[in-house]
Design a protein around this motif. Sequence first.
Motif, short mmCIF file in Angstrom:
data_model
loop_
_atom_site.label_atom_id
_atom_site.label_comp_id
_atom_site.label_asym_id
_atom_site.label_seq_id
_atom_site.Cartn_x
_atom_site.Cartn_y
_atom_site.Cartn_z
N ARG A 35 0.78 -1.24 0.00
CA ARG A 35 0.00 0.00 0.00
C ARG A 35 0.82 1.29 0.00
O ARG A 35 0.25 2.38 0.01
CB ARG A 35 -1.00 0.02 1.17
N SER A 36 2.13 1.23 0.00
CA SER A 36 2.92 2.47 -0.06
C SER A 36 4.30 2.18 -0.62
O SER A 36 4.84 1.08 -0.43
CB SER A 36 3.05 3.10 1.33
N PRO A 37 4.91 3.17 -1.30
CA PRO A 37 6.29 2.99 -1.79
C PRO A 37 7.27 2.73 -0.65
O PRO A 37 8.20 1.94 -0.81
CB PRO A 37 6.59 4.32 -2.49
N GLU A 38 7.05 3.39 0.49
CA GLU A 38 7.97 3.23 1.62
C GLU A 38 7.99 1.79 2.13
O GLU A 38 9.04 1.24 2.46
CB GLU A 38 7.57 4.17 2.77
N TYR A 91 0.93 -0.69 -5.16
CA TYR A 91 2.18 -0.88 -4.40
C TYR A 91 2.27 -2.31 -3.84
O TYR A 91 2.31 -2.53 -2.64
CB TYR A 91 2.32 0.18 -3.31
N PRO A 122 0.82 2.20 -7.93
CA PRO A 122 -0.31 1.64 -7.17
C PRO A 122 -0.71 0.30 -7.75
O PRO A 122 -0.60 0.10 -8.97
CB PRO A 122 -1.41 2.69 -7.36
N LEU A 139 6.34 0.89 10.12
CA LEU A 139 5.32 0.71 9.09
C LEU A 139 4.39 -0.46 9.41
O LEU A 139 3.33 -0.60 8.81
CB LEU A 139 6.00 0.47 7.73
#
Length: 426
Positions: free
Chosen positions: A331-334, A392, A390, A421
């Motif tokens: 759900r996120s690039p990080e 991701y 997305p 995270l």
Amino acid sequence: MKELYNQMNLTDPVINYCTKITDSLQERFKQIDEIAEYNQLKVLKAMQKFKVSEAHFAATTGYGYNDLGRDTLEDVYAEVFQAEAALVRPQLISGTHALTIALSGNLRPGDEILSPVGKPYDTLEGVIGITPSKGSLAEYGITYKQVDLLEGGKFDYEGIKAAINERTKLVTIQRSKGYQTRPTLSVEQIGELIAFVKSIKPEVICMVDNCYGEFIEKIEPTQVGADMCVGSLIKNPGGGLAPIGGYIVGKEEYVENAAYRLTAPGLGKEVGATLGINGSLYQGFFLAPTVTAGALKGAIFAANVYEKLGFECVPNATEPRYDIIQAVTLRSPEAIIAFCEGIQAAAPVDSHVTPEPWAMPGYTEEVIMAAGAFVSGSSIELSADAPIRPPYAVYFQGGLTWYHAKYGIMMSLQKLVDKKLVTIEE
């Protein structure tokens, strides 16, 4: 064991959480071991049938005429895949290249390719011409059509029937999901799809991109009607020992056509030196069933670890498995970057390196890849990669042993925990 894990930068909450999951999977792992034993015996039987000996490991150079090891290895592959012929060569530099050769050798200007399972893997877009590229099949007057899967990954039989026409020469079926979150296809499903296609147009060539799927089941797509089956030796069938290579197995006519495209018209399979790597190709193939089983256990472990933390996984924690790839939507690039940092940190090679997203050739978005491998780019070894787009999702695969795959997933989780995270409740 916990003390050693601590020394290898895993904290007690991560260790305890993952140990409970491992304990819960033992019955399922037993089933995987049974399939691995069956496939191991299948490979052994083929090697014994063709009297593999030390002479087959000898090096050839130059043109490679009369390379006994090369020709016998192809007999072994054909036997294991229950196919008429095989092309197994170090000159096939990747799965994408093997697919390109199979397509180019069997298509002519005016022909059309149909994909009844949606968009193919990113690197094939340039090959086909979906993305304009020098030397694409589209430049040679070969057209492409696709029918997307229905919701839940089901085949759109009505759409497929409507798409097949007088120009449809080859149907390409990608077994694995690629950079999509669709289900991987079982051999049984592939057989049903091929039977449907052949009922409409019997002479059409059905080709299966078998990458990541070899030895997951007891049978392969060539045993359920596939005219060609194509894959990479630095994935499942190379067992982690093949330093390069790809394979094409299937009906003799189509394999021969591919061989003429790989080398030259009139030469085909008669040439192609193996430069002393035959021993690794044989031994890798021999080990492949057990190596693949370890990677499969790692994928199942990953799904159970991350699904319980609220992340969507494809396949999910309990679904049947038809390849070694585990998709986790983070759900996120990080989160993707942290996951890949953990996989890299768990590697035996280049564990000190930090992976970063970059503009990798053949891809439309930046891609991050984690792989500290003995063979560069080998995705039967512990690895993970993801396009930075997305939703991701990261794609995890490999591990030459179950224990290494397990440690890799534990380290990926540790990196997410360290960066706050993910939270593990003790």
